[in-house]
Design a protein around this motif. Structure first.
Motif, PDB file in Angstrom:
ATOM      1  N   UNK A 188     -58.844  43.021 -70.529  1.00 30.36           N
ATOM      2  CA  UNK A 188     -60.231  43.377 -70.266  1.00 30.36           C
ATOM      3  C   UNK A 188     -60.331  43.896 -68.843  1.00 30.36           C
ATOM      4  N   UNK A 189     -61.245  44.816 -68.606  1.00 27.28           N
ATOM      5  CA  UNK A 189     -61.348  45.354 -67.262  1.00 27.28           C
ATOM      6  C   UNK A 189     -62.532  46.276 -67.091  1.00 27.28           C
ATOM      7  N   UNK A 190     -62.354  47.251 -66.212  1.00 31.31           N
ATOM      8  CA  UNK A 190     -63.423  48.158 -65.832  1.00 31.31           C
ATOM      9  C   UNK A 190     -63.346  49.434 -66.649  1.00 31.31           C
ATOM     10  N   UNK A 191     -64.497  49.908 -67.117  1.00 27.36           N
ATOM     11  CA  UNK A 191     -64.568  51.155 -67.868  1.00 27.36           C
ATOM     12  C   UNK A 191     -65.685  52.011 -67.286  1.00 27.36           C
TER      13      UNK A 191
ATOM     14  N   UNK B 111     -71.500  63.923 -67.910  1.00 30.50           N
ATOM     15  CA  UNK B 111     -71.268  64.746 -69.083  1.00 30.50           C
ATOM     16  C   UNK B 111     -70.256  64.195 -70.066  1.00 30.50           C
ATOM     17  N   UNK B 112     -69.712  63.017 -69.799  1.00 30.47           N
ATOM     18  CA  UNK B 112     -68.676  62.434 -70.665  1.00 30.47           C
ATOM     19  C   UNK B 112     -69.231  61.254 -71.452  1.00 30.47           C
ATOM     20  N   UNK B 113     -68.768  61.082 -72.678  1.00 27.66           N
ATOM     21  CA  UNK B 113     -69.025  59.889 -73.461  1.00 27.66           C
ATOM     22  C   UNK B 113     -67.689  59.290 -73.882  1.00 27.66           C
ATOM     23  N   UNK B 114     -67.712  57.997 -74.153  1.00 27.61           N
ATOM     24  CA  UNK B 114     -66.449  57.316 -74.410  1.00 27.61           C
ATOM     25  C   UNK B 114     -66.672  56.119 -75.327  1.00 27.61           C
ATOM     26  N   UNK B 115     -65.734  55.868 -76.223  1.00 29.68           N
ATOM     27  CA  UNK B 115     -65.789  54.697 -77.092  1.00 29.68           C
ATOM     28  C   UNK B 115     -64.678  53.728 -76.684  1.00 29.68           C
ATOM     29  N   UNK B 116     -65.051  52.487 -76.430  1.00 31.36           N
ATOM     30  CA  UNK B 116     -64.090  51.454 -76.042  1.00 31.36           C
ATOM     31  C   UNK B 116     -63.998  50.438 -77.181  1.00 31.36           C
ATOM     32  N   UNK B 117     -62.793  50.183 -77.633  1.00 29.60           N
ATOM     33  CA  UNK B 117     -62.554  49.182 -78.663  1.00 29.60           C
ATOM     34  C   UNK B 117     -61.993  47.937 -77.988  1.00 29.60           C
ATOM     35  N   UNK B 118     -62.665  46.801 -78.153  1.00 26.07           N
ATOM     36  CA  UNK B 118     -62.236  45.563 -77.516  1.00 26.07           C
ATOM     37  C   UNK B 118     -61.300  44.780 -78.429  1.00 26.07           C
ATOM     38  N   UNK B 119     -60.668  43.779 -77.864  1.00 29.83           N
ATOM     39  CA  UNK B 119     -59.654  43.032 -78.614  1.00 29.83           C
ATOM     40  C   UNK B 119     -60.243  42.242 -79.778  1.00 29.83           C
ATOM     41  N   UNK B 120     -61.548  41.942 -79.724  1.00 31.23           N
ATOM     42  CA  UNK B 120     -62.195  41.204 -80.811  1.00 31.23           C
ATOM     43  C   UNK B 120     -62.771  42.149 -81.860  1.00 31.23           C
ATOM     44  N   UNK B 121     -62.473  43.465 -81.708  1.00 30.31           N
ATOM     45  CA  UNK B 121     -62.953  44.525 -82.610  1.00 30.31           C
ATOM     46  C   UNK B 121     -64.420  44.882 -82.400  1.00 30.31           C
ATOM     47  N   UNK B 122     -65.038  44.358 -81.349  1.00 30.54           N
ATOM     48  CA  UNK B 122     -66.331  44.889 -80.937  1.00 30.54           C
ATOM     49  C   UNK B 122     -66.094  46.275 -80.345  1.00 30.54           C
ATOM     50  N   UNK B 123     -67.107  47.143 -80.452  1.00 32.17           N
ATOM     51  CA  UNK B 123     -66.969  48.493 -79.900  1.00 32.17           C
ATOM     52  C   UNK B 123     -68.121  48.778 -78.951  1.00 32.17           C
ATOM     53  N   UNK B 124     -67.796  49.472 -77.871  1.00 29.71           N
ATOM     54  CA  UNK B 124     -68.800  49.882 -76.901  1.00 29.71           C
ATOM     55  C   UNK B 124     -68.739  51.400 -76.770  1.00 29.71           C
ATOM     56  N   UNK B 125     -69.874  52.063 -76.986  1.00 29.46           N
ATOM     57  CA  UNK B 125     -69.980  53.503 -76.766  1.00 29.46           C
ATOM     58  C   UNK B 125     -70.689  53.709 -75.435  1.00 29.46           C
ATOM     59  N   UNK B 126     -69.996  54.324 -74.478  1.00 33.70           N
ATOM     60  CA  UNK B 126     -70.556  54.546 -73.145  1.00 33.70           C
ATOM     61  C   UNK B 126     -71.175  55.935 -73.073  1.00 33.70           C
ATOM     62  N   UNK B 127     -72.390  55.999 -72.558  1.00 36.47           N
ATOM     63  CA  UNK B 127     -73.034  57.282 -72.307  1.00 36.47           C
ATOM     64  C   UNK B 127     -72.524  57.840 -70.979  1.00 36.47           C
TER      65      UNK B 127
ATOM     66  N   UNK C 283     -71.677  56.122 -66.734  1.00 37.59           N
ATOM     67  CA  UNK C 283     -71.858  54.693 -67.018  1.00 37.59           C
ATOM     68  C   UNK C 283     -70.673  53.900 -66.487  1.00 37.59           C
ATOM     69  N   UNK C 284     -70.960  52.740 -65.913  1.00 35.27           N
ATOM     70  CA  UNK C 284     -69.913  51.844 -65.432  1.00 35.27           C
ATOM     71  C   UNK C 284     -70.172  50.443 -65.979  1.00 35.27           C
TER      72      UNK C 284
END
Length: 388
Positions: free
Chosen positions: A127-130, A135-151, A154-155
């Motif tokens: 786990x760490x910093x994202x 102008x960029x978007x990003x999808x982060x998949x965590x180890x518990x299978x939760x997902x975070x979509x960053x606009x 975003x930090x």
């Protein structure tokens, strides 16, 4: 009868790891459209093997930041760059109808990253910093299978403990698709508010010290940040809330602890939100709950849109400026206060300005390369022109 010789097929069709790496690299380099991201999310939901491969590639690549100064990693990076360069050159020399997809060559680096991370960390995911750039978007998949979509812009920071999964949204906006884990609630800290969930889908925006929470599925509890962290040196007088996942199990929010209509100005109260509702918290901590929220507008950024419903031009400009390096500037308070509505392409600064020109009396100054200035048009009598 002579026929054209058959063209050779690619002797090594991509493995699931290579396919995941290719998709990851295309997204990393900004080649994925919003439609591509929708397709990716759909596949992640229906194909567990692919989701696992994508997660491992993504987590491995992110973990490289932790070891950026390690001699082993520097050597591997040189190897990856050289490999990709040679593979790309070979592709041009031996091009054919069934030649490998060019993105597979670039994805070699992601595959090597997976091997590096496996060698450098026995725990794999860290786990760490994202963050995302303008102008960029990003999808982060965590180890518990939760997902975070960053606009855009975003930090956030992710950390896990034995009894909680904690995300600190430092700036920007994100959508959280939370995997159920009754033993470890999912907490999003934004400013002085903490959003607590078990398994649900919601968005949180934290910009200019204002918090906006919109619910897509399930329910959450929103509490003052210190209430969710009893170890704080200045804990709230109320105990941390509990939340039920709807089946009668897990932690429970006691009846009557949610903020009622009458007490919505209580800045230390716990607020329970369900699907279709939203909460806005002002800079000074005032709560406003909307039972029938505009969820379409709250999630439009996932499709590359910005939906504005009767907002001041000043607020609309602040939202649009987050998506572009070319900034709109308004120095006139009267102009900034005028109301505007519309659906706009995120990052299309020129298109937004053109729309404003059609509906509001403005003068546009584009003399600066990175700034567009808007001024209220003054008629010959010395007063501002009437609003369209």
């Amino acid at each position: 009868m002579t026929g054209k010789p058959a063209e050779p097929l690619d002797p090594s069709p991509p493995t699931i790891e290579e396919a995941a790496s290719e998709t990851f690299v295309r997204r990393l380099h900004g080649e994925c459209t919003p439609a591509d991201l929708v397709v990716l999310e759909a596949r992640l939901k229906r194909d567990p093997a692919y989701a696992d491969a994508y997660l491992r590639v993504k987590a491995a690549w992110d973990s490289l930041d932790t070891y950026s100064e390690a001699p082993e990693l520097m050597a591997y990076r040189e190897q990856a760059i050289a490999y990709a360069r040679d593979a790309n050159a070979d592709r041009w020399l031996k091009a054919g109808r069934y030649t490998r997809n060019p993105w597979r060559n670039a994805a070699v680096a992601a595959g090597i990253a997976l091997a590096i991370a496996a060698g450098l960390s026995s725990h794999g995911y860290r786990a760490g910093q994202y963050h995302t750039n303008v102008g960029e978007q990003r999808i982060v998949e965590l180890e518990d299978h939760s997902r975070i979509a960053l606009d855009t812009a975003t930090r956030l920071k992710v950390r896990y403990s034995d009894d909680a999964r904690i995300v600190q949204l430092q700036e920007g906006q994100a959508q959280f698709s939370v995997a159920k884990d009754r033993a470890r609630p999912f907490k999003v800290v934004a400013g002085d508010r903490t959003i607590i969930a078990i398994g649900t889908v919601f968005t949180v925006e934290y910009v200019d010290r204002k918090v906006h929470v919109a619910m897509m599925e399930g329910k959450v509890a929103v509490v003052p940040a210190e209430s969710a962290h009893p170890g704080n040196t200045h804990p709230s007088s109320s105990s941390p809330p509990a939340l039920s996942d709807g089946d009668g199990q897990g932690v429970r929010l006691e009846k009557g602890s949610a903020l009622s209509e009458k007490s919505r100005d209580d800045r230390n109260a716990t607020i329970e939100l369900i699907a279709g509702e939203e909460l806005r918290v002002s800079r000074d901590g005032e709560n406003t709950v909307t039972p029938k929220a505009d969820i379409e507008a709250a999630t439009a950024w996932r499709e590359g849109k910005v939906i504005i419903r009767r907002e001041s031009l000043g607020d609309a400009v602040r939202r649009l400026n987050r998506y572009s390096r070319r900034q709109i500037q308004i120095d006139d308070a009267a102009l900034a206060a005028k109301l505007i509505s519309g659906v706009f392409e995120a990052g299309d600064t020129q298109g937004f300005v053109s729309a404003v020109q059609r509906y509001l009396p403005v003068i546009v100054d584009e003399s600066a390369s990175r700034t567009i200035k808007l001024k209220l048009q003054i008629d010959p009598t010395g007063s501002a022109s009437a609003e369209h």
